[in-house]
Structure formats: structure tokens, C-alpha cells
Motif scaffolding. Structure first.
Motif, mmCIF file in Angstrom:
data_model
loop_
_atom_site.group_PDB
_atom_site.id
_atom_site.type_symbol
_atom_site.label_atom_id
_atom_site.label_comp_id
_atom_site.label_asym_id
_atom_site.label_seq_id
_atom_site.Cartn_x
_atom_site.Cartn_y
_atom_site.Cartn_z
ATOM 1 N N LEU A 46 -45.872 59.350 44.209
ATOM 2 C CA LEU A 46 -44.496 59.845 44.210
ATOM 3 C C LEU A 46 -44.253 60.896 43.136
ATOM 4 O O LEU A 46 -43.286 61.658 43.217
ATOM 5 C CB LEU A 46 -43.516 58.681 44.010
ATOM 6 C CG LEU A 46 -43.124 57.921 45.267
ATOM 7 C CD1 LEU A 46 -42.472 56.593 44.899
ATOM 8 C CD2 LEU A 46 -42.182 58.755 46.122
ATOM 9 N N GLY A 47 -45.121 60.944 42.132
ATOM 10 C CA GLY A 47 -44.904 61.874 41.031
ATOM 11 C C GLY A 47 -44.746 63.311 41.480
ATOM 12 O O GLY A 47 -43.868 64.034 40.989
ATOM 13 N N LYS A 48 -45.562 63.740 42.448
ATOM 14 C CA LYS A 48 -45.517 65.142 42.873
ATOM 15 C C LYS A 48 -44.217 65.500 43.589
ATOM 16 O O LYS A 48 -43.539 66.456 43.189
ATOM 17 C CB LYS A 48 -46.721 65.475 43.750
ATOM 18 C CG LYS A 48 -46.788 66.935 44.145
ATOM 19 C CD LYS A 48 -48.065 67.248 44.911
ATOM 20 C CE LYS A 48 -48.125 68.725 45.296
ATOM 21 N NZ LYS A 48 -49.396 69.051 46.027
ATOM 22 N N PRO A 49 -43.802 64.769 44.656
ATOM 23 C CA PRO A 49 -42.536 65.131 45.298
ATOM 24 C C PRO A 49 -41.330 64.942 44.383
ATOM 25 O O PRO A 49 -40.373 65.724 44.442
ATOM 26 C CB PRO A 49 -42.467 64.224 46.531
ATOM 27 C CG PRO A 49 -43.415 63.112 46.260
ATOM 28 C CD PRO A 49 -44.496 63.693 45.405
ATOM 29 N N LEU A 50 -41.363 63.928 43.515
ATOM 30 C CA LEU A 50 -40.225 63.737 42.614
ATOM 31 C C LEU A 50 -40.139 64.861 41.592
ATOM 32 O O LEU A 50 -39.037 65.252 41.184
ATOM 33 C CB LEU A 50 -40.318 62.382 41.925
ATOM 34 C CG LEU A 50 -40.193 61.154 42.837
ATOM 35 C CD1 LEU A 50 -40.131 59.889 42.006
ATOM 36 C CD2 LEU A 50 -39.001 61.252 43.771
ATOM 37 N N ALA A 51 -41.262 65.408 41.198
ATOM 38 C CA ALA A 51 -41.239 66.567 40.299
ATOM 39 C C ALA A 51 -40.611 67.769 40.992
ATOM 40 O O ALA A 51 -39.879 68.550 40.366
ATOM 41 C CB ALA A 51 -42.653 66.891 39.828
ATOM 42 N N VAL A 52 -40.881 67.926 42.280
ATOM 43 C CA VAL A 52 -40.258 69.011 43.054
ATOM 44 C C VAL A 52 -38.746 68.831 43.077
ATOM 45 O O VAL A 52 -37.977 69.774 42.841
ATOM 46 C CB VAL A 52 -40.833 69.033 44.489
ATOM 47 C CG1 VAL A 52 -40.028 69.975 45.378
ATOM 48 C CG2 VAL A 52 -42.300 69.439 44.467
ATOM 49 N N LEU A 53 -38.307 67.611 43.364
ATOM 50 C CA LEU A 53 -36.872 67.338 43.409
ATOM 51 C C LEU A 53 -36.231 67.501 42.035
ATOM 52 O O LEU A 53 -35.137 68.059 41.897
ATOM 53 C CB LEU A 53 -36.636 65.926 43.947
ATOM 54 C CG LEU A 53 -35.185 65.469 44.064
ATOM 55 C CD1 LEU A 53 -34.373 66.410 44.950
ATOM 56 C CD2 LEU A 53 -35.117 64.044 44.606
ATOM 57 N N ASP A 54 -36.903 67.034 40.999
ATOM 58 C CA ASP A 54 -36.377 67.160 39.644
ATOM 59 C C ASP A 54 -36.183 68.621 39.259
ATOM 60 O O ASP A 54 -35.156 68.991 38.681
ATOM 61 C CB ASP A 54 -37.321 66.471 38.662
ATOM 62 C CG ASP A 54 -36.784 66.446 37.244
ATOM 63 O OD1 ASP A 54 -35.766 65.762 37.025
ATOM 64 O OD2 ASP A 54 -37.365 67.115 36.377
ATOM 65 N N ALA A 55 -37.145 69.472 39.588
ATOM 66 C CA ALA A 55 -37.034 70.893 39.269
ATOM 67 C C ALA A 55 -35.862 71.524 40.013
ATOM 68 O O ALA A 55 -35.136 72.360 39.460
ATOM 69 C CB ALA A 55 -38.338 71.608 39.627
#
Length: 206
Positions: free
Chosen positions: A135-144
Motif C-alpha cells: 500500500l505504500g506506493k499508492p498511498l504515497a501517490v495520494l499523499d502527494a
């Protein structure tokens, strides 16, 4: 005719319930449990042949799949706020909804199953941990994205926010330090009056 929403609030039925609350729609919640015999009975299978919740009956139009339902309600009642806009905005609503369904929800489901939904003897901590890592990768996209915009489409809450926030709602282990902007966005979504009313139904039924 009143909108009928099938499914207990402590299920994906919370999504159309939240949407109905946001839109101010009168509705009837028929609290079928997702694991009950009722969802396998012929009467319900005639509504949703998958034997899952939620499903709705909207003045004779029957739809299943929670995110499809929220999109339908928002678009049908576009003047009420969840779906306003241009073709470009419509495209982004679909983009974020499908992103949540494909990039995020399979992993949040895996995490939830192996932390609390499955019987203890069937849980696999390694699968729970691997879901969090993935989940780290998609959540980083959303966070940005959330660092640049208060809501997914800009300044205004839409059904895109509702859909993504509801998919993420059961993931309690977000890293607040790693995803600060995501966390702030999520709190803005789930503390809206309509969200609080919807989730209160979930707590009451628990």
C-alpha cells in the motif's frame, strides 16, 4: 418511491448510505448481513445474483457494487453537490474511483482479513504485513496529491473523495508521519456531518 439500500452499515453499504446522507435523499436501509442466509435466498438473489451487499433499488432501478451505486446517486442528483462539473471533472471522478477499487481496495481487504475479519487460526500476519508494504506506493501517490489540493478534484468535496475515503476507512494503520497530507484529507472527509451520521449508524449497529 424511497431509495432502498440493502446491507448492514458495517459493510460496503456504508458507501451508498454516506452518499444518500450527503445528498439529503430519503432512503430505507434494509440491514442484511453479508454473511447471513438472507443474501443467499432467492428473493435477494433476484436483486443481486452475486449474493453480496450492498445493492439498491432506486425507484425500480436495481444496482449492485458499492462504488457504482455511489457514482449513480451522485450523477443522478448532480445538482446536489457530489457530481458537479465538466467532462474533465467527470473523468477525474471515474479515475479516482477506479484507482481506489484496483490499486487500494484489494490490499486493504487483505490487511483487514488477516488482522481482524478471519478467525484467528486462519490469519496470516505475513499477508497482513505485505499488504501494508504494498500500500505504500499508492498511498504515497495520494499523499502527494493531497499536499497540493484540499480535495481530490480541487476545492470541493465530491463523490471521488467519498469513494476513496470510504475504501481507506478501515485501514487503521496509516503511517501519520509518512502520509500527513493524506491523513488530513481523510479527516476532512470523514468528519463531514453526513459522514458522521452514516458512521454513527455503523457504530450503533455494532
Amino acid at each position: 418511491m424511497t431509495l432502498k439500500i440493502y446491507g448492514i452499515p458495517a459493510s460496503r453499504a456504508i458507501r451508498p448510505i454516506w452518499a444518500a446522507e450527503e445528498l439529503g435523499l430519503p432512503y430505507e436501509n434494509l440491514p442484511l448481513h453479508y454473511a447471513s442466509d438472507a443474501v443467499k435466498a432467492p428473493a435477494y438473489l433476484a436483486i443481486n445474483p452475486n449474493g453480496t451487499v450492498p445493492a439498491i433499488d432506486d425507484d425500480g432501478l436495481v444496482i449492485y457494487e458499492s462504488l457504482a451505486i455511489t457514482l449513480h446517486l451522485a450523477r443522478k442528483h448532480a445538482g446536489l453537490g457530489l457530481w458537479n462539473g465538466t467532462a474533465e471533472q467527470d473523468a477525474h471522478i471515474l479515475q479516482w474511483t477506479l484507482w481506489a477499487a484496483t490499486m487500494v481496495e484489494p490490499l486493504t481487504t487483505q490487511w483487514t482479513q488477516h488482522t481482524r475479519l478471519l478467525p484467528a487460526e486462519q490469519r496470516n500476519p505475513a499477508l497482513a504485513e505485505s499488504a501494508l508494504v504494498a500500500l505504500g506506493k499508492p498511498l504515497a501517490v495520494l499523499d502527494a496529491h493531497c499536499a497540493r489540493h484540499p480535495y481530490l478534484l480541487g476545492e470541493v468535496f465530491t463523490v471521488a473523495d467519498l469513494n476513496v475515503a470510504s475504501v481507506l476507512h478501515r485501514l487503521a494503520d496509516l503511517d501519520a508521519e509518512a502520509f500527513t497530507s493524506l491523513g488530513e484529507w481523510h479527516r476532512r472527509c470523514v468528519t463531514r456531518p453526513a459522514a458522521l451520521r452514516a458512521f454513527a449508524m455503523r457504530q450503533k449497529a455494532a
